[in-house]
Write an enzyme that holds these catalytic residues in place. Structure first.
Site, PDB file in Angstrom:
ATOM      1  N   LYS A   3      -0.190 -26.484  14.558  1.00  0.00           N
ATOM      2  CA  LYS A   3      -0.140 -27.466  13.470  1.00  0.00           C
ATOM      3  C   LYS A   3      -0.930 -27.064  12.220  1.00  0.00           C
ATOM      4  CE  LYS A   3       2.210 -31.301  14.588  1.00  0.00           C
ATOM      5  NZ  LYS A   3       3.129 -32.009  13.679  1.00  0.00           N
ATOM      6  N   ASP A  53      -1.527 -37.442  16.348  1.00  0.00           N
ATOM      7  CA  ASP A  53      -1.870 -37.601  17.760  1.00  0.00           C
ATOM      8  C   ASP A  53      -2.999 -36.652  18.133  1.00  0.00           C
ATOM      9  OD1 ASP A  53      -0.814 -35.132  19.609  1.00  0.00           O
ATOM     10  OD2 ASP A  53       0.300 -35.311  17.748  1.00  0.00           O
TER      11      ASP A  53
END
Length: 402
Positions: free
Chosen positions: A76, A123
């Site tokens: 990410k 998350d």
């Protein structure tokens, strides 16, 4: 059992397709050069699972292992760092090519920029990447997490100096909450979900993710016939789909399949409806695949997927758990891959379709056989170690986001 893997296929779209100029080779090489300027940059491994491919009846099976990315155990950071770099470059009237890591993190640039706070919802993995980048810049970060998020992921974000908390919202509600607080406090939102008036940063995040696709393309010993890519809002899937579709065309174009958890299958629902609208999932999305528990497709990403990804799969949680166990317990001769819940689902899907006679029709529809060269992406390692061990050691499948 047959409903544990559901497939929908989009017909070939008529008319002009979405331009892939923003994900072509020249553009993505520029993105890669930005990431290569980071002193901790190292190409992540492309694992050749030759023994597994033989057992499953495939020609080749490759998995890109993102657990080695920048020491953050997930891919990410590629998106968040490139988006932040681009934001800073535009603010300073520069091009991203003029702002490598060393310059971006210099006192000189900090003095010109003053104090900035970046805000996001996550998350875990995306928020950690944003927090890490902000920390490198000596800037601030505020991170909101959906209910049920893993405490280990929360603490990993806080260790990067960010103000982070777990909310009582689901993911998409947390995104809106982050945006509202950003507007109130003049913070800069770094999110891969796009909406009207907010498309630049999501587009930059998609481009940032394409570094992973570019590396895989360069590492492959032959062209993939099939790519399986997981999706939350669809930004990662769009990056991989767009880059490979710009590089491999005509008869060389791979068959691309987007995979989602059945509790958060917004792209599957959108593809199934095929009515020109995006379709949302609005409940709590109780799936072990926390990184994919997103209910609203990214508008920028969906345009790419709609035009270039034919197949959409919605699958049960045990498919991901099976993928985690297979990757963590390889056949003799294959390398081990530590893959988290959101990372292992595509390998799990491929293994289940190839080995389970119940999915023979799905296998046929996907054109998977002994001539197939399959590429999957393991997008995270054991970023929630407790649940990783619960699944791989104890056979449990704990649900997040309840």
């Amino acid at each position: 059992m047959k409903n544990d893997i559901k497939l929908v296929q989009l017909p070939e779209r008529e008319g002009e397709k979405t331009s892939l100029d923003f994900l072509n080779k020249e553009t993505v090489e520029k993105v890669c050069n930005f990431h290569k300027s980071f002193p901790m940059y190292k190409e992540t491994p492309l694992v050749d699972l030759a023994a597994l491919s033989k057992k499953l009846g495939l020609k080749n099976l490759f998995v890109k292992d993102e657990s080695y990315r920048f020491g953050l155990n997930a891919f990410k950071v590629l998106g968040g760092s490139f988006a932040i770099g681009n934001y800073l470059a535009k603010t300073l009237g520069m091009d991203i090519s003029e702002l490598p890591f060393e310059k971006m993190t210099s006192p000189e640039i900090k003095e010109k920029l003053g104090d900035i706070t970046f805000v996001t919802a996550t998350d875990g993995n995306h928020g950690r990447g944003v927090a890490w980048t902000a920390n490198q810049l000596k800037q601030g970060a505020v991170v909101y997490m959906p209910k049920g998020s893993a405490k280990q992921r929360l603490e990993a974000i806080r260790k990067e100096g960010a103000e982070a908390s777990i909310t009582d919202f689901n993911y998409d509600e947390a995104v809106r909450y982050a945006y509202e607080n950003g507007q109130k406090n003049n913070w800069i939102m770094v999110q891969d979900t796009a909406w009207e008036g907010y498309t630049d940063i999501p587009t930059w995040i998609i481009q940032g993710y394409a570094t992973m696709a570019f590396e895989a393309y360069s590492q492959l010993k032959e062209k993939p016939t099939h790519i399986f890519i997981q999706a939350g809002v669809g930004s990662l899937a769009a990056a991989v789909t767009g880059f490979f579709s710009s590089m491999l065309t005509g008869d060389d174009a791979p068959i691309i399949t987007v995979v989602e958890p059945d509790k958060a299958d917004c792209l599957f629902r959108t593809a199934k409806a095929n009515d020109g609208k995006r379709h949302f999932v609005t409940d709590d999305m109780a799936t072990i695949m926390a990184g994919l528990a997103c209910g609203e497709p990214c508008s920028v990403g969906w345009e790419v997927l709609r035009d270039y990804a034919k197949n959409y799969i919605s699958c049960a949680d045990y498919i991901s758990a099976k993928g985690m166990r297979i990757l963590g317990n390889p056949l003799r001769g294959d390398d081990k891959v530590i893959s988290g819940e959101s990372g292992a689902v595509t390998l799990g899907v491929v293994a289940e379709i190839m080995a389970n006679p119940d999915f023979a029709e799905v296998k046929k529809e996907l054109k998977l056989d002994e001539n197939s060269t399959v590429l999957c992406f393991s997008t995270e390692g054991d970023t929630d170690e407790e649940n990783y061990l619960n699944i791989v050691w104890d056979g449990k499948e704990p649900s997040f986001n309840k």
